[in-house]
Structures are given as C-alpha cells and as structure tokens.
Design an enzyme around this catalytic site. Structure first.
Site, PDB file in Angstrom:
ATOM      1  N   ASN A 206       0.831  -1.198   0.000  1.00 57.61           N
ATOM      2  CA  ASN A 206       0.000   0.000   0.000  1.00 57.61           C
ATOM      3  C   ASN A 206       0.872   1.258   0.000  1.00 57.61           C
ATOM      4  OD1 ASN A 206       0.927   0.347   2.640  1.00 57.61           O
ATOM      5  ND2 ASN A 206      -0.953  -0.410   3.573  1.00 57.61           N
ATOM      6  N   GLN A 251      -8.397  -5.882 -14.903  1.00 57.16           N
ATOM      7  CA  GLN A 251      -7.501  -4.936 -14.236  1.00 57.16           C
ATOM      8  C   GLN A 251      -8.263  -3.906 -13.420  1.00 57.16           C
ATOM      9  OE1 GLN A 251      -4.078  -5.707 -14.351  1.00 57.16           O
ATOM     10  NE2 GLN A 251      -5.284  -7.416 -15.140  1.00 57.16           N
ATOM     11  N   HIS A 254      -8.752  -4.564  -9.691  1.00 60.85           N
ATOM     12  CA  HIS A 254      -7.604  -4.477  -8.791  1.00 60.85           C
ATOM     13  C   HIS A 254      -7.713  -3.307  -7.821  1.00 60.85           C
ATOM     14  CE1 HIS A 254      -4.573  -7.463  -9.553  1.00 60.85           C
ATOM     15  NE2 HIS A 254      -4.605  -7.290 -10.857  1.00 60.85           N
ATOM     16  N   GLU A 319       1.481  -0.681 -18.599  1.00 60.57           N
ATOM     17  CA  GLU A 319       1.974  -1.859 -17.874  1.00 60.57           C
ATOM     18  C   GLU A 319       1.656  -3.134 -18.662  1.00 60.57           C
ATOM     19  OE1 GLU A 319       1.339  -3.974 -13.484  1.00 60.57           O
ATOM     20  OE2 GLU A 319      -0.146  -2.552 -14.259  1.00 60.57           O
ATOM     21  N   HIS A 320       0.399  -3.314 -19.025  1.00 57.43           N
ATOM     22  CA  HIS A 320      -0.040  -4.468 -19.825  1.00 57.43           C
ATOM     23  C   HIS A 320      -0.599  -3.966 -21.150  1.00 57.43           C
ATOM     24  CE1 HIS A 320      -0.858  -5.539 -15.513  1.00 57.43           C
ATOM     25  NE2 HIS A 320      -0.144  -6.592 -15.845  1.00 57.43           N
ATOM     26  N   ASP A 353      -0.252 -13.079 -15.494  1.00 57.16           N
ATOM     27  CA  ASP A 353      -0.281 -12.882 -14.044  1.00 57.16           C
ATOM     28  C   ASP A 353       0.046 -14.158 -13.281  1.00 57.16           C
ATOM     29  OD1 ASP A 353      -0.829 -10.215 -13.919  1.00 57.16           O
ATOM     30  OD2 ASP A 353      -2.964 -10.430 -13.476  1.00 57.16           O
ATOM     31  N   HIS A 412      46.216  11.498  -9.871  1.00 55.77           N
ATOM     32  CA  HIS A 412      45.899  10.362 -10.737  1.00 55.77           C
ATOM     33  C   HIS A 412      47.076  10.047 -11.648  1.00 55.77           C
ATOM     34  CE1 HIS A 412      41.793  10.881  -9.382  1.00 55.77           C
ATOM     35  NE2 HIS A 412      41.346   9.914 -10.186  1.00 55.77           N
TER      36      HIS A 412
END
Length: 428
Positions: A206, A251, A254, A319-320, A353, A412
């Site tokens: 969350n 989706q 969700h 995302e998808h 998934d 260096h």
C-alpha cells in the site's frame, strides 16, 4: 465507459500514488522507531494497525506444515506447475562472468555475483497473493541468492494465508515473518533482534509500504515504486466485445485507481465493448472497485488508423498491452514501450499474471519507457575486473597520465606513473 476520439496527446491520466505529507511523516516515524527499538516497536505497530498481538514474528514450521495439510490438492498442482513455468522463463535470463584478453597477458572483464540477501513484501491481511511469492522468489533463486526472506501482514488471528505459506514451501522458503506495513520495510532495511537486514527489498504494497521503500532506498536497493494496475487493449472489429470487456475489467477490479483503456478504429465495436463492460460489471463481486476504475480512469479511444494507435500506445507505455487484431504480430513488432505484450485472442492478461512464466511485476505509470519487468538481473550485481601486466602498463602509462592531467588530476597521473621505478618486487 466513455468513448472519445483519439488525439495526439493522451496519457494514463492518473496521479502517482505517493501519499501526502502526513503519511510520509508517519512512515518516517515508524522507520526511525523500528531502527531504534527493533522487535519491540514492530510488536506495538502490529497490535495498533493489524489488530494482532504476536508472540513470535517468525512463522513456525508447524504453521507451514499445517497450511500444506489443509491446502487443496488441485491448487497445489496448479501452483507447482506455474512455478515450473516461471523458473523455465527466468532460467533464460542468467548471465555469465567474462574476461576479454587485451594483450601481453592482460585482461579486463566482468564478474557476476548474486546479492547475499533479499526481502520480499507480500501484501496480505484480508487477501492472499501466492503469485507474488512465485514471481519475486524464483528470479532471486535463479540468480543464486542464498537468503530470501518473506514478510507479510497477518490477519487479526495472527495467521498468514495458507496459499502464501504453501507457495513459499514449494520454493523451499521458510524464513517468513508475520509483519506488514512500513514496520516490515524498516525491519528488512535495518534489521532487528529477530530479523537480519537484507540488501534489496522487492514486492508491492500500500501507500505506506511504497513510501517506506522510497525512504530506505540507499540503505538498501528496491525494485520499483509500483502504481495501480493498468491495461491498454488494441482491438479491431474482428475481436469479440465480451472478451475485450472481460479483459478490461480484469484490471479494473484491482484498484479504484486502475486504468483500463481500449484503442480501436471501429466506432461500432467501441459501442459494443462499452455495453459489455456495463453488463459484466453488474455481476462482479468487486463491482464497486471496478466501477470506480472504469468511471474515473477508463476510456475507449477511437482512432483513424492503426498507425495512430501504435503511436499513442508507445506514448502511453502501459503496464499491460493486449493486441487483438487481424494481424496481431505485425502490430506487436511496432510497439516499443510496454511492460508486457499479450498477442492474440488467447493471450488474455491473467495468463501472464499466473501461469505463462513471464514476470507479472511490471513497470507502471508510463515508466515502461525506461524500465523493465522484474528479472534475474534485479538480483545480481556486477563487478568490473582489470588486470594489467607490466608490459601493458608500459604501453599505455603515458596516455593515461596525459588524460588525467587534462582533467587537472595530478595525483591520478602520478599514481599510474609511480610504477616507473623498479622496486625489486614484481607483483604482476
């Protein structure tokens, strides 16, 4: 579901879920408290927020065995097969160390090593997510990580879901702790009397978990700050409206902030899908959540051409992405930015998934423009190797010194030149 004409500038139209100042203040307080008081602080927060008084933080072997004893045999077989598919896919991602010969026996190279310890956050409480266990643990195991820890909030009886414990058992993971929220992230990052710290934290949670992961980044590594789920579907008039609607809702259920989008060139098909979404919504157990997603962030875009759709999707970087067109493979090769691409009628998003083997931990909020799915690469680190012999050093010392002085770094230059004088010991 609203239907609009596709314009040049479209977005996921959703703010990043990164909390407010009050939530951030709470998270910072929890992190500092756990770092200071360890197990004692965790026990207090578990009682305060999870409503459970825990005698022990770690899940016992008896609890794991009991979960396995009561678990459905068919589901166990399904989870085991899914795990095998996920392992097969991620085995192909393994990297090898290498050395490249330069000259005179010198070489440069790269060494691949797994991280020593990683922690996986599995959301819990009223729900069970064994798929999160599989998707996070397996790539870490393939990478060679020796210590994998799971943390997950228990229910108010102080118990984790059987499915989570069984999934962990399938993979041989038994270091599991019954803690959640920001306090779990603090325990993984800083360690307590009971929990040793890890090197990287993965897994969704969350807003308090997301904020905590962001705050401990630098002390440990994290995978990503994942936002609510999103799906874009490219479909033409050859697709089936009921199937497209079902995938959009997969989706939407969700999260109220999930973003389901359809892009099509057919006005008639758009109308069919909108009607199907409404019809299917009425029978969903999570109708309230899905409806909020559809009404606030869902949209059907009507485009003039498939080229316009492809351009828009590459801008969205969802995302998808599902492609259900006459020639889906031809469309797929034109997509540059998407977390995962599902090609054709029978490649519905839930296949990825749960079962196909590809990882379902994917970049959200258009970050697929520059980010990738969770993979074996997330659980390894790379070390550069340099070995110069005396002969190779002699060949290049002047060049290196000149480059150092060009940048004004005299020390260096002197460091590389200091080998000019033979001190009688050759350590090459």
């Amino acid at each position: 579901m609203k239907i609009v004409s596709l314009t040049k500038n479209i977005s996921l139209r959703r703010p990043l879920e990164m909390g407010n100042m009050e939530q951030l203040k709470t998270v910072k307080g929890v992190l500092a408290d756990v770092q200071s008081r360890g197990d004692e602080a965790i026990a207090e927060y578990s009682e305060k927020w999870d409503g459970v008084k825990l005698e022990k933080l770690r899940v016992s072997q008896d609890e794991i065995n009991n979960a396995k004893k009561h678990f459905d045999a068919v589901l166990l077989k399904d989870l085991t097969e899914a795990a095998a598919n996920i392992r097969l896919f991620h085995e192909q991602q393994k990297r090898s160390s290498y050395e490249v010969d330069v000259n005179h026996g010198s070489f440069i190279g790269q060494r691949i090593n797994p991280l020593d310890a990683v922690g996986l956050y599995v959301p819990g409480g009223s729900a069970a997510y064994p798929s999160s266990v599989l998707m996070n643990v397996i790539p870490a195991q393939v990478a060679g990580v020796k210590r994998i820890v799971i943390v997950s909030p228990p229910n108010n009886q102080g118990i984790l879901p059987d499915a989570v414990l069984v999934a962990a058992s399938i993979l041989g993971i038994d270091e599991i702790y019954k803690i959640g929220g920001a306090q779990a992230i603090a325990a993984l990052a800083y360690g307590t009397e009971t929990i040793k710290p890890v090197d990287k934290i993965t897994g969704p949670g969350n807003v308090f978990v997301a904020l905590a992961k962001r705050e401990v980044f630098g002390e440990v590594a994290i995978d990503m700050i994942a936002g609510p789920s999103e799906i874009a579907i490219i479909a033409d008039e050859t697709a089936y409206a009921d199937e497209v609607a079902a995938d959009l809702l997969s989706q939407a259920e969700h999260d109220p902030m999930a973003c389901p989008i359809l892009l099509t060139t057919s006005e008639f098909f758009a109308s069919e899908v909108a009607q199907e979404v409404e019809r299917q919504l009425r029978t969903l157990p999570r109708e309230d959540i899905a409806r909020a997603s559809i009404e606030n962030f869902g949209c059907i875009y009507i485009a003039e051409s498939m080229s316009q759709i492809v351009e828009a999707v590459n801008q969205l970087a969802p995302e998808h992405l599902e492609i259900m067109t006459t020639e889906p493979h031809d469309v797929a090769v034109r997509i540059r930015h998407a977390g995962a691409i599902f090609i054709g009628r029978y490649s519905s998003e839930p296949i990825g998934d749960y079962f196909a083997g590809t990882n379902h931990v994917l970049p959200t909020n258009s970050t697929a423009r520059f980010s990738s799915p969770l993979s074996v690469d997330d659980f390894i680190k790379k070390t550069s190797i340099i070995y110069y012999t005396k002969e190779t050093w002699q060949q290049h010392v002047d060049k290196i010194a000149r480059l150092a002085r060009m940048e004004g770094l005299e020390a260096h230059a002197r460091a590389v030149e200091s080998r000019r004088w033979d001190k009688g010991v050759d350590q090459s």
